[in-house]
Design an enzyme around this catalytic site. Structure first.
Site, PDB file in Angstrom:
ATOM      1  N   ASN A  14     -11.003  14.609   0.074  1.00  0.00           N
ATOM      2  CA  ASN A  14      -9.898  13.699   0.375  1.00  0.00           C
ATOM      3  C   ASN A  14      -9.572  12.968  -0.926  1.00  0.00           C
ATOM      4  O   ASN A  14     -10.295  12.053  -1.314  1.00  0.00           O
ATOM      5  CB  ASN A  14     -10.323  12.718   1.478  1.00  0.00           C
ATOM      6  CG  ASN A  14      -9.297  11.615   1.695  1.00  0.00           C
ATOM      7  OD1 ASN A  14      -8.158  11.707   1.213  1.00  0.00           O
ATOM      8  ND2 ASN A  14      -9.690  10.573   2.418  1.00  0.00           N
ATOM      9  N   TRP A  15      -8.506  13.402  -1.566  1.00  0.00           N
ATOM     10  CA  TRP A  15      -8.178  12.836  -2.882  1.00  0.00           C
ATOM     11  C   TRP A  15      -7.636  11.415  -2.788  1.00  0.00           C
ATOM     12  O   TRP A  15      -7.531  10.727  -3.791  1.00  0.00           O
ATOM     13  CB  TRP A  15      -7.134  13.715  -3.587  1.00  0.00           C
ATOM     14  CG  TRP A  15      -7.629  15.060  -4.039  1.00  0.00           C
ATOM     15  CD1 TRP A  15      -8.869  15.608  -3.810  1.00  0.00           C
ATOM     16  CD2 TRP A  15      -6.903  16.019  -4.816  1.00  0.00           C
ATOM     17  NE1 TRP A  15      -8.935  16.849  -4.397  1.00  0.00           N
ATOM     18  CE2 TRP A  15      -7.753  17.124  -5.021  1.00  0.00           C
ATOM     19  CE3 TRP A  15      -5.610  16.043  -5.350  1.00  0.00           C
ATOM     20  CZ2 TRP A  15      -7.343  18.254  -5.746  1.00  0.00           C
ATOM     21  CZ3 TRP A  15      -5.203  17.170  -6.069  1.00  0.00           C
ATOM     22  CH2 TRP A  15      -6.071  18.250  -6.265  1.00  0.00           C
ATOM     23  N   LYS A  16      -7.248  10.989  -1.601  1.00  0.00           N
ATOM     24  CA  LYS A  16      -6.599   9.677  -1.429  1.00  0.00           C
ATOM     25  C   LYS A  16      -5.415   9.574  -2.399  1.00  0.00           C
ATOM     26  O   LYS A  16      -4.798  10.594  -2.692  1.00  0.00           O
ATOM     27  CB  LYS A  16      -7.612   8.546  -1.611  1.00  0.00           C
ATOM     28  CG  LYS A  16      -8.880   8.800  -0.775  1.00  0.00           C
ATOM     29  CD  LYS A  16      -9.742   7.595  -0.597  1.00  0.00           C
ATOM     30  CE  LYS A  16     -10.953   7.990   0.251  1.00  0.00           C
ATOM     31  NZ  LYS A  16     -11.776   6.852   0.615  1.00  0.00           N
ATOM     32  N   HIS A  55      -7.675   8.389   9.495  1.00  0.00           N
ATOM     33  CA  HIS A  55      -8.633   7.928   8.483  1.00  0.00           C
ATOM     34  C   HIS A  55      -8.727   6.407   8.568  1.00  0.00           C
ATOM     35  O   HIS A  55      -7.727   5.731   8.826  1.00  0.00           O
ATOM     36  CB  HIS A  55      -8.173   8.367   7.085  1.00  0.00           C
ATOM     37  CG  HIS A  55      -9.208   8.078   6.039  1.00  0.00           C
ATOM     38  ND1 HIS A  55      -9.360   6.825   5.498  1.00  0.00           N
ATOM     39  CD2 HIS A  55     -10.146   8.859   5.468  1.00  0.00           C
ATOM     40  CE1 HIS A  55     -10.367   6.859   4.630  1.00  0.00           C
ATOM     41  NE2 HIS A  55     -10.855   8.087   4.592  1.00  0.00           N
ATOM     42  N   GLU A  61      -8.745   4.157   6.446  1.00  0.00           N
ATOM     43  CA  GLU A  61      -7.785   3.416   5.609  1.00  0.00           C
ATOM     44  C   GLU A  61      -6.411   3.384   6.274  1.00  0.00           C
ATOM     45  O   GLU A  61      -5.669   2.411   6.145  1.00  0.00           O
ATOM     46  CB  GLU A  61      -7.738   4.045   4.201  1.00  0.00           C
ATOM     47  CG  GLU A  61      -8.991   3.681   3.403  1.00  0.00           C
ATOM     48  CD  GLU A  61      -9.441   4.712   2.395  1.00  0.00           C
ATOM     49  OE1 GLU A  61      -8.635   5.569   1.991  1.00  0.00           O
ATOM     50  OE2 GLU A  61     -10.626   4.656   1.999  1.00  0.00           O
ATOM     51  N   GLU A 108     -16.858   8.960   9.993  1.00  0.00           N
ATOM     52  CA  GLU A 108     -16.833   8.220   8.737  1.00  0.00           C
ATOM     53  C   GLU A 108     -17.086   6.738   9.006  1.00  0.00           C
ATOM     54  O   GLU A 108     -16.136   5.990   9.303  1.00  0.00           O
ATOM     55  CB  GLU A 108     -15.474   8.388   8.055  1.00  0.00           C
ATOM     56  CG  GLU A 108     -15.161   9.814   7.662  1.00  0.00           C
ATOM     57  CD  GLU A 108     -14.247   9.848   6.442  1.00  0.00           C
ATOM     58  OE1 GLU A 108     -14.635  10.466   5.448  1.00  0.00           O
ATOM     59  OE2 GLU A 108     -13.180   9.236   6.478  1.00  0.00           O
ATOM     60  N   GLY A 146     -16.435   4.713   0.245  1.00  0.00           N
ATOM     61  CA  GLY A 146     -16.140   4.168  -1.069  1.00  0.00           C
ATOM     62  C   GLY A 146     -17.072   3.045  -1.488  1.00  0.00           C
ATOM     63  O   GLY A 146     -16.796   2.334  -2.458  1.00  0.00           O
ATOM     64  N   SER A 179     -19.269   8.159   1.127  1.00  0.00           N
ATOM     65  CA  SER A 179     -20.167   8.184  -0.038  1.00  0.00           C
ATOM     66  C   SER A 179     -21.089   9.404  -0.075  1.00  0.00           C
ATOM     67  O   SER A 179     -22.249   9.282  -0.455  1.00  0.00           O
ATOM     68  CB  SER A 179     -20.977   6.882  -0.119  1.00  0.00           C
ATOM     69  OG  SER A 179     -20.100   5.781  -0.292  1.00  0.00           O
ATOM     70  N   GLY A 214     -14.443  10.035  -3.333  1.00  0.00           N
ATOM     71  CA  GLY A 214     -14.621   9.896  -4.779  1.00  0.00           C
ATOM     72  C   GLY A 214     -15.191  11.130  -5.463  1.00  0.00           C
ATOM     73  O   GLY A 214     -14.683  11.568  -6.513  1.00  0.00           O
TER      74      GLY A 214
HETATM   75  P1  PGA Z   1     -15.878   8.364  -0.187  1.00  0.00           P
HETATM   76  O1  PGA Z   1     -14.635   8.553   0.817  1.00  0.00           O
HETATM   77  O2  PGA Z   1     -16.583   9.704  -0.272  1.00  0.00           O
HETATM   78  O3  PGA Z   1     -15.280   7.951  -1.503  1.00  0.00           O
HETATM   79  O4  PGA Z   1     -16.749   7.325   0.415  1.00  0.00           O
HETATM   80  C1  PGA Z   1     -14.740   9.333   1.966  1.00  0.00           C
HETATM   81  C2  PGA Z   1     -13.437   9.271   2.742  1.00  0.00           C
HETATM   82  O5  PGA Z   1     -12.809   8.223   2.787  1.00  0.00           O
HETATM   83  O6  PGA Z   1     -13.011  10.287   3.329  1.00  0.00           O
END
Ligand code: PGA
Length: 251
Positions: free
Chosen positions: A9-11, A95, A97, A167, A173, A212, A234
């Protein structure tokens, strides 16, 4: 046997030059990976670039969000059919976010899952609890309700096309990962929730873990019986790290 899925997931990261390099490296490394499935979730403007670089490969791609509407006066939105035009196999829905920053309520998430399914896109439905919810002991109640919201509406049979992503919000993150045992417990609970309705669908649905995931914790997570891969933020931006995580899912 479920095939592990590792998805990046590149965000809101990337650029034409950086993507080209990252995808070229991932394609090269993926050639030796074996039975797992790989995917990348890229920002909308890079779907065309990603499609052109990945079409000759077995790596899938998708978007990080979609509109619940089919078309119309929805400035700034992107429909499922538009994602179909770029041959997306998957799309992230719900997600954390999106839920916490952009108002994706359970009702919206349900509508987005329906829109994706109606256009042949496989939703990767994200669920997860906050730290306060975990500390209050309500993790299963929270993720169970997020799953139930969708399940009640689309029915269990539709879950043959859905990937679930657990998640925990507190692990995204933050560098703080759920322990493999904590994650396994939730994954098993989610699968059980489906199994009550349809044992075959439950046995087939992939439940990936996100939050993470790094090269040094991936193997332990993926070794758990109900963890079928990962959704990687990340670490998916660094080809070497992403590939190490993919390798851990292939073992
Ligand atoms: P992260 O993000 O690996 O940077 O914690 C995971 C995600 O939000 O899908």
């Amino acid at each position: 046997m479920r095939r592990n899925l590792v998805a990046g997931n590149w965000k809101m990261h990337g650029g034409l030059v950086a993507n080209q390099r990252l995808l070229a490296d991932v394609v090269l490394g993926a050639a030796t990976l074996g039975r797992i499935e790989l995917a990348v979730f890229v920002p909308f403007p890079y779907l065309a670039q990603t499609q052109s670089l990945l079409s000759p490969t077995a790596i899938a791609w998708g978007a990080q969000n979609l509109s619940e509407h089919a078309k119309g006066a929805f400035t700034g939105e992107v429909s499922a059919a538009m994602l179909g035009d770029f041959a997306c196999r998957y799309v992230l829905v719900g997600h954390s976010e999106r839920r916490s920053l952009f108002g994706d309520t359970d009702a919206k998430v349900v509508a987005k899952v329906e829109a994706a399914l109606a256009h042949g896109l496989r939703p990767v439905l994200c669920v997860g609890e906050t730290l306060a919810e975990r500390e209050a002991g309500s993790t299963m109640e929270v993720v169970g309700a997020q799953l139930a919201a969708v399940l009640d509406r689309v029915g269990v049979a539709a879950f043959a096309q859905v990937v679930l992503a657990y998640e925990p919000v507190w692990a995204i993150g933050t560098g703080r990962t759920a322990s493999a045992e904590q994650a396994q417990e939730v994954h098993a609970g989610l699968r059980q929730q489906l199994a009550v309705l349809d044992a075959d669908v439950a046995a087939g649905v992939r439940i990936v873990y996100g939050g993470s995931v790094k090269p040094d914790n991936a193997a332990e997570l993926f070794a758990k019986p109900d963890i079928d891969g990962g959704l990687i933020g990340g670490a998916a931006l660094v080809a070497e790290d992403f590939l190490k995580i993919c390798r851990a899912a292939g073992e």
